[in-house]
Design a protein around this motif. Structure first.
Motif, PDB file in Angstrom:
ATOM      1  N   UNK A   1     -13.307  62.618 -13.274  1.00  0.00           N
ATOM      2  CA  UNK A   1     -11.937  62.713 -12.767  1.00  0.00           C
ATOM      3  C   UNK A   1     -11.253  61.364 -12.606  1.00  0.00           C
ATOM      4  N   UNK A   2     -12.018  60.272 -12.738  1.00  0.00           N
ATOM      5  CA  UNK A   2     -11.412  58.960 -12.561  1.00  0.00           C
ATOM      6  C   UNK A   2     -11.004  58.702 -11.131  1.00  0.00           C
ATOM      7  N   UNK A   3     -11.825  59.163 -10.184  1.00  0.00           N
ATOM      8  CA  UNK A   3     -11.480  59.027  -8.767  1.00  0.00           C
ATOM      9  C   UNK A   3     -11.922  57.670  -8.224  1.00  0.00           C
ATOM     10  N   UNK A   4     -11.608  57.434  -6.938  1.00  0.00           N
ATOM     11  CA  UNK A   4     -11.876  56.126  -6.322  1.00  0.00           C
ATOM     12  C   UNK A   4     -13.116  56.116  -5.438  1.00  0.00           C
ATOM     13  N   UNK A   5     -13.934  57.166  -5.484  1.00  0.00           N
ATOM     14  CA  UNK A   5     -15.062  57.280  -4.557  1.00  0.00           C
ATOM     15  C   UNK A   5     -16.120  56.212  -4.793  1.00  0.00           C
ATOM     16  N   UNK A   6     -16.301  55.753  -6.046  1.00  0.00           N
ATOM     17  CA  UNK A   6     -17.241  54.656  -6.282  1.00  0.00           C
ATOM     18  C   UNK A   6     -16.819  53.415  -5.500  1.00  0.00           C
ATOM     19  N   UNK A   7     -15.533  53.133  -5.525  1.00  0.00           N
ATOM     20  CA  UNK A   7     -15.005  51.947  -4.852  1.00  0.00           C
ATOM     21  C   UNK A   7     -15.169  52.044  -3.347  1.00  0.00           C
ATOM     22  N   UNK A   8     -14.763  53.163  -2.755  1.00  0.00           N
ATOM     23  CA  UNK A   8     -14.844  53.289  -1.297  1.00  0.00           C
ATOM     24  C   UNK A   8     -16.289  53.326  -0.812  1.00  0.00           C
ATOM     25  N   UNK A   9     -17.170  54.010  -1.558  1.00  0.00           N
ATOM     26  CA  UNK A   9     -18.579  54.061  -1.162  1.00  0.00           C
ATOM     27  C   UNK A   9     -19.217  52.675  -1.245  1.00  0.00           C
ATOM     28  N   UNK A  10     -18.833  51.900  -2.252  1.00  0.00           N
ATOM     29  CA  UNK A  10     -19.368  50.546  -2.392  1.00  0.00           C
ATOM     30  C   UNK A  10     -18.922  49.666  -1.236  1.00  0.00           C
ATOM     31  N   UNK A  11     -17.665  49.761  -0.850  1.00  0.00           N
ATOM     32  CA  UNK A  11     -17.164  48.980   0.283  1.00  0.00           C
ATOM     33  C   UNK A  11     -17.893  49.362   1.569  1.00  0.00           C
ATOM     34  N   UNK A  12     -18.069  50.672   1.793  1.00  0.00           N
ATOM     35  CA  UNK A  12     -18.762  51.130   2.998  1.00  0.00           C
ATOM     36  C   UNK A  12     -20.220  50.667   2.997  1.00  0.00           C
ATOM     37  N   UNK A  13     -20.897  50.835   1.861  1.00  0.00           N
ATOM     38  CA  UNK A  13     -22.302  50.447   1.778  1.00  0.00           C
ATOM     39  C   UNK A  13     -22.502  48.955   1.948  1.00  0.00           C
ATOM     40  N   UNK A  14     -21.679  48.153   1.289  1.00  0.00           N
ATOM     41  CA  UNK A  14     -21.799  46.694   1.417  1.00  0.00           C
ATOM     42  C   UNK A  14     -21.489  46.241   2.841  1.00  0.00           C
ATOM     43  N   UNK A  15     -20.467  46.843   3.452  1.00  0.00           N
ATOM     44  CA  UNK A  15     -20.130  46.481   4.819  1.00  0.00           C
ATOM     45  C   UNK A  15     -21.276  46.723   5.781  1.00  0.00           C
ATOM     46  N   UNK A  16     -21.967  47.841   5.626  1.00  0.00           N
ATOM     47  CA  UNK A  16     -23.069  48.168   6.529  1.00  0.00           C
ATOM     48  C   UNK A  16     -24.330  47.370   6.198  1.00  0.00           C
ATOM     49  N   UNK A  17     -24.602  47.138   4.923  1.00  0.00           N
ATOM     50  CA  UNK A  17     -25.773  46.351   4.538  1.00  0.00           C
ATOM     51  C   UNK A  17     -25.692  44.920   5.065  1.00  0.00           C
ATOM     52  N   UNK A  18     -24.478  44.351   5.057  1.00  0.00           N
ATOM     53  CA  UNK A  18     -24.303  42.943   5.405  1.00  0.00           C
ATOM     54  C   UNK A  18     -24.002  42.722   6.880  1.00  0.00           C
ATOM     55  N   UNK A  19     -23.934  43.810   7.649  1.00  0.00           N
ATOM     56  CA  UNK A  19     -23.467  43.720   9.026  1.00  0.00           C
ATOM     57  C   UNK A  19     -24.297  42.765   9.879  1.00  0.00           C
ATOM     58  N   UNK A  20     -25.600  42.797   9.748  1.00  0.00           N
ATOM     59  CA  UNK A  20     -26.459  41.968  10.590  1.00  0.00           C
ATOM     60  C   UNK A  20     -26.601  40.543  10.062  1.00  0.00           C
ATOM     61  N   UNK A  21     -26.583  40.379   8.735  1.00  0.00           N
ATOM     62  CA  UNK A  21     -26.813  39.055   8.158  1.00  0.00           C
ATOM     63  C   UNK A  21     -25.527  38.264   7.948  1.00  0.00           C
ATOM     64  N   UNK A  22     -24.470  38.938   7.518  1.00  0.00           N
ATOM     65  CA  UNK A  22     -23.199  38.254   7.242  1.00  0.00           C
ATOM     66  C   UNK A  22     -22.056  39.088   7.807  1.00  0.00           C
ATOM     67  N   UNK A  23     -21.866  39.043   9.115  1.00  0.00           N
ATOM     68  CA  UNK A  23     -20.910  39.935   9.772  1.00  0.00           C
ATOM     69  C   UNK A  23     -19.462  39.760   9.321  1.00  0.00           C
ATOM     70  N   UNK A  24     -19.058  38.545   8.994  1.00  0.00           N
ATOM     71  CA  UNK A  24     -17.670  38.327   8.571  1.00  0.00           C
ATOM     72  C   UNK A  24     -17.418  38.993   7.219  1.00  0.00           C
ATOM     73  N   UNK A  25     -18.341  38.796   6.271  1.00  0.00           N
ATOM     74  CA  UNK A  25     -18.204  39.443   4.966  1.00  0.00           C
ATOM     75  C   UNK A  25     -18.259  40.962   5.117  1.00  0.00           C
TER      76      UNK A  25
END
Length: 409
Positions: free
Chosen positions: A156-180
């Motif tokens: 469908x050409x939707x944006x879910x890959x983009x939003x899921x990547x942002x959410x996943x990266x934000x949570x993965x980096x929360x403890x090590x690189x909180x600003x990023x």
């Protein structure tokens, strides 16, 4: 000798391969059947949602960004790329905030099909890399590609890959690189209804750096969108929210494609007011689950999984492609189980969760039962049990520690 579990590493390759093949065959059948549709053009049998992104970008590049929120202005642009469109449908509207319109602004610089390919492949690569990072050293590439929402989002050409990547990266980096991490979370302002609980989680864990970075990023993105696109886009977005609410109330939006508590209640015959009430009650419980888990020193994979699942329960207007987010808790729970051991039935639940998006629409269409919320709630219940066990283990360790130190003297 006790038999091993039926879910072996070999089967984790066989099942996804079979699933991927079945889905590709299904897509080919769909394209074949689509050839008889009025005004058929082979190139337009897919990317149904992307054409709205491209159409909004086209208007914005012409200096008419606010017209994206006017279906009478947007629909002719959609017809220019898909002549088979003969009447306006509810999902042709542009319901996104100016922040996402700014994000997709460059799309119409490229021809429609090339733009679709670039957008879909680039966001898919980010999504795969992010999930592989969560699961390493385990190789889950085939599981990701064969995951039903992956095919659905790409088709469908939707944006879910983009939003899921942002959410996943934000949570993965929360403890090590909180600003990023905060910047990634702030960028979810492109689709804010999926990020409602992120500030709650950050507040509970007192992640001040991440919280301020997220707020600053979202604010800067919003201001930039108004400066580039015009302030009229803000009022257009507010107006579109009312249209979306009206369409959902009237049942114009496809309920079988809405794996939400609201959609499930409506399919079972509940009125709009009752469905909204049930959905609100479940959303409050989901928020309380986030507060409960994020206030205590739990492993990040548990906290992150609870937040993602709770986020999937909060918005009443989520669609099947948004279940792309479900891969995040599946990956985190799988890695945690491999490291710490499995709860009874947990592996079976992850298998069901992985398959569930494929049958959500079928079950909703045939049985009027929406499986999506049930699967998400069950996974959330398992995670709360995990968190409870983790808290008890920490309590036992704390009580034993002083005795151990005394004996050592």
């Amino acid at each position: 000798m006790k038999a091993g579990h039926w879910l072996t590493s070999k089967r984790l390759h066989i099942y996804p391969a079979a699933m991927l093949l079945a889905q590709l065959v299904g897509v080919c059948i769909l394209l074949y059947l689509y050839r008889d549709a009025p005004g058929y053009e082979p190139s337009m049998a897919f990317a149904n949602d992307f054409r709205v992104f491209w159409g909004a970008s086209h208007l914005a590049l012409e200096g008419r960004a606010a017209d994206a929120y006017d279906i009478n202005q947007l629909f002719p642009v959609l017809q220019s790329v898909d002549p088979g469109l003969v009447r306006v449908r509810a999902w042709f509207h542009w319901f996104y905030p100016p922040t996402f319109l700014l994000a997709v602004l460059p799309l119409a610089v490229l021809p429609y099909l090339l733009s679709y390919a670039v957008f879909t492949l680039s966001t898919l690569v980010g999504y795969v890399v992010m999930l592989a990072r969560i699961a390493r050293p385990h190789r889950i590439g085939l599981l990701i590609i064969a995951f039903p929402p992956t095919i659905l989002t790409a088709f469908n050409g939707q944006n879910a890959f983009l939003t899921a990547t942002l959410a996943g990266c934000g949570l993965m980096l929360l403890e090590r690189r909180p600003v990023v991490a905060g910047i990634c979370i702030g960028l979810l302002a492109i689709k804010p209804h999926l990020a409602i609980l992120f500030p709650v989680a950050l507040l509970c864990t007192r992640a001040w750096k991440a919280m301020f970075a997220a707020a600053a990023t979202a604010l800067c993105l919003f201001i930039a969108s108004l400066l580039v696109l015009g302030v009229d886009t803000a009022s257009g977005f507010v107006h579109s929210i009312g249209i979306a609410r009206q369409l959902a109330t009237e049942g114009a939006l496809p309920l079988v494609k809405m794996p939400t508590v609201f959609g499930a209640a409506r399919l079972l015959g509940a009125g709009a007011s009752l469905a909204n009430g049930i959905h609100f009650a479940v959303a409050v419980l989901a928020m309380l689950a986030v507060v409960l888990v994020w206030r205590k020193p739990q492993p990040l994979c548990l906290r992150a999984s609870v937040l993602i699942l709770a986020s999937l329960l909060v918005s009443p207007h989520m669609f099947d492609y948004d279940l792309t987010w479900l891969a995040l808790p599946i990956a985190w729970m799988g890695v945690h189980g491999l490291r710490r051991g499995w709860l009874r039935g947990e592996r079976e639940l992850l298998v069901v969760a992985w398959f569930s998006p494929l049958v959500c629409e079928v079950g909703a269409s045939i049985l009027s039962v929406q499986m999506g919320p049930l699967v998400v709630l069950t996974m959330l219940a398992f995670l709360l049990c995990r968190a409870r066990l983790s808290t008890l283990a920490q309590g036992v360790a704390a009580s034993v520690s002083p005795t151990t130190r005394h004996v050592s003297r």
